[in-house]
Design an enzyme around this catalytic site. Structure first.
Site, PDB file in Angstrom:
ATOM      1  N   SER A   1       0.852  -1.190   0.000  1.00 25.42           N
ATOM      2  CA  SER A   1       0.000   0.000   0.000  1.00 25.42           C
ATOM      3  C   SER A   1       0.887   1.237   0.000  1.00 25.42           C
ATOM      4  O   SER A   1       1.888   1.301   0.709  1.00 25.42           O
ATOM      5  CB  SER A   1      -0.930  -0.004   1.215  1.00 25.42           C
ATOM      6  OG  SER A   1      -0.189  -0.085   2.415  1.00 25.42           O
ATOM      7  N   MET A   2       0.493   2.242  -0.813  1.00 27.38           N
ATOM      8  CA  MET A   2       1.327   3.431  -0.986  1.00 27.38           C
ATOM      9  C   MET A   2       0.546   4.724  -0.787  1.00 27.38           C
ATOM     10  O   MET A   2       0.901   5.767  -1.327  1.00 27.38           O
ATOM     11  CB  MET A   2       1.975   3.406  -2.371  1.00 27.38           C
ATOM     12  CG  MET A   2       2.804   2.146  -2.619  1.00 27.38           C
ATOM     13  SD  MET A   2       3.626   2.119  -4.233  1.00 27.38           S
ATOM     14  CE  MET A   2       2.218   2.001  -5.337  1.00 27.38           C
ATOM     15  N   GLY A   3      -0.560   4.665  -0.040  1.00 27.63           N
ATOM     16  CA  GLY A   3      -1.348   5.865   0.210  1.00 27.63           C
ATOM     17  C   GLY A   3      -1.860   6.471  -1.087  1.00 27.63           C
ATOM     18  O   GLY A   3      -2.439   5.769  -1.919  1.00 27.63           O
TER      19      GLY A   3
ATOM     20  N   GLY B   1      -1.177   4.847  -4.601  1.00 22.85           N
ATOM     21  CA  GLY B   1      -1.819   3.641  -5.101  1.00 22.85           C
ATOM     22  C   GLY B   1      -1.356   2.395  -4.381  1.00 22.85           C
ATOM     23  O   GLY B   1      -0.949   2.446  -3.218  1.00 22.85           O
TER      24      GLY B   1
ATOM     25  N   GLY C   1      -5.443   0.033   5.786  1.00 25.50           N
ATOM     26  CA  GLY C   1      -4.621  -1.156   5.591  1.00 25.50           C
ATOM     27  C   GLY C   1      -5.338  -2.428   6.014  1.00 25.50           C
ATOM     28  O   GLY C   1      -5.231  -3.468   5.349  1.00 25.50           O
ATOM     29  N   ASP C   2      -6.079  -2.343   7.110  1.00 26.50           N
ATOM     30  CA  ASP C   2      -6.857  -3.500   7.572  1.00 26.50           C
ATOM     31  C   ASP C   2      -7.928  -3.864   6.543  1.00 26.50           C
ATOM     32  O   ASP C   2      -8.200  -5.046   6.310  1.00 26.50           O
ATOM     33  CB  ASP C   2      -7.526  -3.185   8.912  1.00 26.50           C
ATOM     34  CG  ASP C   2      -6.532  -2.759   9.972  1.00 26.50           C
ATOM     35  OD1 ASP C   2      -5.373  -3.208   9.902  1.00 26.50           O
ATOM     36  OD2 ASP C   2      -6.908  -1.979  10.858  1.00 26.50           O
TER      37      ASP C   2
END
Length: 310
Positions: A221-223, A226, A252-253
């Site tokens: 995950s890269m905020g 993307g 993230g969860d």
């Protein structure tokens, strides 16, 4: 079946302020109270996606009814090991003027070796009945950072797929035991690799190196950058949508939950990343610690684009 493990559950107290004044008087605009813990959040989103899970991990004698009442209301099954102490409290301060979140997290009550032994037995019991075992989040005082790696080794000979979502030394130790899937964010992946990434190819190459070491699936995950998904055969990139982001708490969860649901459904890597990205997108538009709902998830799912990479 999916089993989620939460070693360090909590109460999340969300405080919304017009503007956070460091060292000054702050008047609360709105309060929110939610039961938290990464595995708990994952189970909530899994339930929203129409799949049942069971929560295990640690709960506390002093206020165990808080967690039990929450899961009963959600219709989520649970079987915790009870330990002396109380559910910890995490405070999240939302500054509306700057859009920033300040988090103040308690460590959690001390856990003995006896509690950990009993917990491992319980996890093995449910892992025998599960398709996926999800290990996520921090650990309370007294628990060694190798705990996730130990659990992965404990269930290695079972057919269950283990998903690990942790950070720091917990993640590094867990990776050595080769879980089925990991979901680091970009900063956690840089920590594992010991370097800064210059572009998406660096991220994909680093993820591929982890796959070569025995991890079947890596989702990064890269905020607002993307997300990336890599397995033995393919690599995909999901650009971030242009959204009115209100809170990244639980995003993230939500990704982990949707990825697990996709694996249960037998979806390919592209659709797994699409579901994971849609769930995260549907969560960041919620206020405070609220997780995504089904209508928002379905709306985002139609908008997520998936780009293949060589």
């Amino acid at each position: 079946m999916i089993t989620t493990v939460t070693l360090n559950p909590c109460m999340d107290t969300g405080i919304i302020l017009d503007e956070f004044l460091y060292g000054g008087l702050n008047r609360v605009d709105k309060n929110m109270y939610d039961v938290g813990g990464k595995g708990i959040n994952v189970s909530v989103v899994i339930k929203m996606l129409g799949i049942q899970s069971i929560c295990t991990g640690i709960n506390y004698f002093d206020n165990k009814e808080i967690l039990e009442k929450f899961l009963n209301k959600k219709g989520i099954g649970y079987d915790f090991v009870l330990a002396p102490g109380r559910l910890r409290n995490n405070i999240k301060i939302f500054d509306k003027k700057t859009g920033t979140i300040t988090e103040i997290n308690e460590k959690g009550s001390f856990i003995s070796d006896e509690i950990i032994y009993r917990l491992k037995e319980k996890i093995i019991y449910y892992a025998r009945q599960s398709d996926i075992l999800i290990l996520s989040g921090s650990v309370p005082q007294g628990v060694d950072t190798s705990i996730y790696g130990q659990i992965i080794n404990d269930v290695r000979n079972l057919s269950v797929k283990v998903i690990l979502d942790a950070d720091g030394s917990l993640l590094k130790a867990g990776i050595h035991s080769k879980p089925y899937m990991i979901k680091p964010n970009i900063y956690e992946l840089e920590g594992i690799m010991g370097r800064k990434f210059k572009n998406i190819y660096d991220i994909i190459d680093s993820s591929r190196s982890l796959v070569e070491q025995g991890i079947s699936l890596v989702i990064v995950s890269m905020g607002d950058g993307g997300a990336v998904a890599v397995d033995k055969k393919s690599a995909y990139f999901a650009p971030a949508l242009s959204l009115d982001v209100k809170s990244a708490v639980g995003a993230g969860d939500s990704m982990v939950a949707a990825a697990a649901a996709a694996i249960i459904k037998g979806l390919d890597l592209a659709d797994t990343l699409k579901m994971a990205s849609a769930a995260a997108s549907a969560t960041v538009i919620q206020s405070g610690t609220k997780l995504c709902g089904l209508s928002d998830f379905e709306y985002m799912l139609d908008r997520i684009k998936i780009i293949p990479y060589k």
